[in-house]
Motif scaffolding. Structure first.
Motif, PDB file in Angstrom:
ATOM      1  N   THR A 145       0.771  -1.032  -0.090  1.00  0.00           N
ATOM      2  CA  THR A 145      -0.059  -0.027  -0.025  1.00  0.00           C
ATOM      3  C   THR A 145       0.926   1.355  -0.016  1.00  0.00           C
ATOM      4  OG1 THR A 145      -1.642  -1.267   1.356  1.00  0.00           O
ATOM      5  CG2 THR A 145      -1.822   1.079   1.272  1.00  0.00           C
ATOM      6  N   THR A 149      -1.399   8.640   0.128  1.00  0.00           N
ATOM      7  CA  THR A 149      -2.628   8.621  -0.552  1.00  0.00           C
ATOM      8  C   THR A 149      -3.767   9.920  -0.468  1.00  0.00           C
ATOM      9  OG1 THR A 149      -4.815   7.324  -0.700  1.00  0.00           O
ATOM     10  CG2 THR A 149      -3.790   7.500   1.340  1.00  0.00           C
ATOM     11  N   THR A 150      -4.367  10.183  -1.378  1.00  0.00           N
ATOM     12  CA  THR A 150      -5.157  11.385  -1.343  1.00  0.00           C
ATOM     13  C   THR A 150      -6.561  11.056  -0.627  1.00  0.00           C
ATOM     14  OG1 THR A 150      -6.244  10.919  -3.332  1.00  0.00           O
ATOM     15  CG2 THR A 150      -4.148  12.417  -3.310  1.00  0.00           C
ATOM     16  N   ASP A 151      -6.722   9.831  -0.365  1.00  0.00           N
ATOM     17  CA  ASP A 151      -7.945   9.439   0.379  1.00  0.00           C
ATOM     18  C   ASP A 151      -7.829   9.541   1.822  1.00  0.00           C
ATOM     19  OD1 ASP A 151      -8.920   8.430  -1.894  1.00  0.00           O
ATOM     20  OD2 ASP A 151      -8.154   6.544  -1.748  1.00  0.00           O
ATOM     21  N   LYS A 152      -8.843  10.393   2.422  1.00  0.00           N
ATOM     22  CA  LYS A 152      -8.725  10.624   3.891  1.00  0.00           C
ATOM     23  C   LYS A 152     -10.010  10.119   4.656  1.00  0.00           C
ATOM     24  CE  LYS A 152      -5.255  13.453   3.495  1.00  0.00           C
ATOM     25  NZ  LYS A 152      -3.908  13.484   4.147  1.00  0.00           N
TER      26      LYS A 152
END
Length: 152
Positions: A145, A149-152
């Motif tokens: 992984t 990452t832009t996922d929050k």
């Protein structure tokens, strides 16, 4: 990218021929037409070779490892005696690459070449390849992984 040969400069036409005629068909007979005899090549998969004979070996290794090997030219930029680009390379994984046994899957990676010309032939070709992306496609279950990452 649409490659209208009538609109390409002579240097961009050599690049088009290199990818769409030489690589896509593994036509190593075109190598002397494109490259000076002692040209240097740093490939998208990492190795560096010098001259026609070593490059032929590299082409045969890549195209044997990846059936239906194809190069998609996404963009080309030219300045004086250099042509750079953005490409996507892909094929069916048929032989071991980076220690990963053949999967039979369609795999791909991006590359950014820089061609240096002397006259109408290439003297140096340096290609930065997204090897990490390729390895992730060769073994998607083993891919780590990403830390960012832009996922929050």
């Amino acid at each position: 990218m649409i490659l209208d040969r009538s609109e390409l400069t002579p240097q961009k036409e050599v690049v088009r021929k290199f990818y769409k005629e030489m690589w896509d068909h593994a036509d190593v007979a075109l190598i002397p037409e494109i490259f000076h005899p002692e040209f240097t090549f740093r490939g998208s998969l990492g190795p560096t070779v010098v001259g026609h004979a070593q490059f032929v070996d590299y082409v045969r290794w890549v195209t044997a490892s990846l059936e239906h090997y194809t190069s998609d030219i996404l963009d080309l930029v030219e300045e004086r005696n250099k042509v750079s680009g953005k490409l996507r390379f892909h094929g069916i994984h048929r032989k071991s690459i980076f220690g990963h046994a053949p999967t039979g899957r369609h795999v791909w990676w991006y590359g950014a070449p820089i061609f240096t010309f002397r006259g109408d032939k290439v003297t140096d070709l340096w290609v930065l390849g997204d090897i990490h992306g390729l390895i992730g496609r060769l073994a998607p279950d083993a891919a780590s992984t990403p830390e960012f990452t832009t996922d929050k």
